[in-house]
Design an enzyme around this catalytic site. Structure first.
Site, mmCIF file in Angstrom:
data_model
loop_
_atom_site.group_PDB
_atom_site.id
_atom_site.type_symbol
_atom_site.label_atom_id
_atom_site.label_comp_id
_atom_site.label_asym_id
_atom_site.label_seq_id
_atom_site.Cartn_x
_atom_site.Cartn_y
_atom_site.Cartn_z
ATOM 1 C CG ASP A 48 2.473 -0.015 7.983
ATOM 2 O OD1 ASP A 48 2.340 -0.570 6.872
ATOM 3 O OD2 ASP A 48 1.563 0.050 8.816
ATOM 4 C CG HIS A 73 -0.423 -0.084 2.528
ATOM 5 N ND1 HIS A 73 0.008 1.024 3.211
ATOM 6 C CD2 HIS A 73 -0.214 -1.131 3.368
ATOM 7 C CE1 HIS A 73 0.451 0.671 4.408
ATOM 8 N NE2 HIS A 73 0.339 -0.644 4.523
ATOM 9 C CG HIS A 120 0.492 2.384 12.527
ATOM 10 N ND1 HIS A 120 -0.787 1.917 12.661
ATOM 11 C CD2 HIS A 120 0.879 2.048 11.290
ATOM 12 C CE1 HIS A 120 -1.161 1.311 11.541
ATOM 13 N NE2 HIS A 120 -0.158 1.369 10.698
ATOM 14 C CG ASP A 141 -2.721 4.031 2.824
ATOM 15 O OD1 ASP A 141 -2.303 2.970 2.319
ATOM 16 O OD2 ASP A 141 -3.603 4.063 3.705
ATOM 17 C CD GLU A 163 0.932 -4.193 5.410
ATOM 18 O OE1 GLU A 163 1.717 -3.546 6.132
ATOM 19 O OE2 GLU A 163 -0.173 -3.769 5.035
ATOM 20 C CD GLU A 216 -3.307 -1.642 5.397
ATOM 21 O OE1 GLU A 216 -3.581 -2.667 6.052
ATOM 22 O OE2 GLU A 216 -2.729 -0.654 5.908
ATOM 23 C CD GLU A 217 -1.681 1.789 7.707
ATOM 24 O OE1 GLU A 217 -2.415 1.373 8.618
ATOM 25 O OE2 GLU A 217 -0.536 1.374 7.517
HETATM 26 ZN ZN LIG Z 1 0.769 -1.573 6.363
#
Ligand SMILES: [Zn+2]
Length: 354
Positions: A97, A71, A330, A73, A156, A127-128
């Site tokens: 990530d 992903h 994150h 984003d 991932e 995705e988030e």
């Molecule tokens: Zn991710």
């Protein structure tokens, strides 16, 4: 004039370039433009775009096809951009990530012109955030043919270990009823909250299974996650609801998982609230076994639900494999060891060449 990505940069430097073009969910447009432009410049790829999802593929007529997906984003930036490289560690939003994985995917797209399987590269948006905005889900609904393959790798962060499949999840409400009455004359009523006692007892005594699926161990769980009942301090309640979450191994369909929960609560009213399927790791398939052999290490089961389940729903077994410690995803101090990005590129390149 947007950013021009340089796919000849080493993967760690490309990771930094991707991170510095910030792309929190919903704002992937400029990065998707840059990715699309970079891939269109690669002669051996066909490129499609849907919203801010970019799909590039080889068309060599190989007998099998694999997907490499990531992903574009990130979660919101937390004062942690631009990236900083200190002693072999790249710091900043997206380094784990998952722009390290995206950088590896872009490098392989540009520099492996003759893979032994055809390859589809998927770089997707959103995705988030809520599942209904997910770019991979949108493409699966609207352009399922773009994702057709024998095997998929979701890049991932997994600390460069193979994490296969994922558990499914479903929630039910167990509805208990009674007869309302004034609590001063309690014997006129029947207490619905008391009726929940045996339900909680069954949960407390339940022995969750650990199931081996395609060689990986999935630990199940059946837990109360909510309880409600009662309308006033002087009323015998006539309703009580126990909410139960079942995390089930990917040997079961959603329907089989629901049957199991109904058996556990035999004699009670069980109401389905929501459900999401698990995903088999598919490591018994030759194409997946070849992947594990090529990248090395001991595969393990993925605990949480991930987008690999979207591939599984399309009949494509999928695993997670990518650079970065998932526990740093994150985090404000998100950072990746650049050697791990290089390791992933080297191993995936070897896999695509065998
Ligand atoms: Zn991710």
């Amino acid at each position: 004039m947007g950013t021009v990505l340089d796919l000849d940069l080493p993967a760690p430097a490309l990771t930094a370039q991707l991170c510095d073009l910030a792309s929190p969910s919903g704002e992937e447009g400029p990065l998707a433009d840059a990715v699309e432009a970079a891939l269109r410049a690669v002669g051996h790829l066909t490129v499609d775009r849907d919203g801010d999802t970019v799909v590039a593929r080889t068309a060599l007529g190989r007998p099998s096809r694999v997907v490499l997906a990531g992903h574009l984003d990130t979660v919101p930036v937390a004062g942690n951009l631009p990236t900083r490289l200190v002693d072999g560690v790249l710091w900043g939003r997206g380094t784990v990530d998952m722009k390290g994985g995206v950088a590896v995917g872009l490098r392989l797209a540009a520099h492996v012109p003759a893979p032994t399987s055809d390859v589809t590269f998927v770089f997707y948006d959103n995705e988030e955030v809520e599942a209904d905005r997910n770019g991979l889900g949108r493409v699966a609904r609207q352009q399922p043919g773009w994702l057709a393959a024998d095997f998929a790798v979701l890049m991932e962060p997994s600390s460069a270990a193979v994490e296969g499949g994922c558990n499914g999840t479903l929630r039910v409400a167990v509805d208990l009823t009674g007869t309302a009455a004034h609590s001063a004359r309690w014997w006129m009523g029947r207490n619905a909250i008391h009726a929940a006692g045996p339900v909680l007892q069954r949960l407390a005594e339940y022995q969750p299974a650990t199931l081996t699926v395609d060689g990986l161990d999935y630990r199940e769980g059946l837990n109360a996650v909510g309880i409600s009942g009662g309308i006033a301090g002087n009323v015998i309640p006539d309703r009580c609801e126990v909410t139960v979450n079942y995390r089930f191994a990917p040997d079961k369909s959603e329907a089989q998982a629901l049957d199991h929960v109904r058996q556990v609560f035999d004699g009670y009213d069980v109401r389905l609230l929501d459900t999401a399927p698990g995903a088999r790791p598919g490591l018994d398939r030759p194409v997946a076994a070849a992947f594990v052999a090529a990248v090395g290490g001991q595969p393990r089961a993925k605990v949480g639900w991930t987008d690999v389940a979207r591939f599984d729903a399309l009949g494509v077994p999928a695993v997670n494999y990518g650079p970065g410690d998932p526990q740093l995803a994150h985090a404000d101090d998100e950072r990746v060891d650049v050697a791990e990005i290089e390791t992933c590129e080297t191993r995936l390149r070897a896999w695509l060449a065998t």
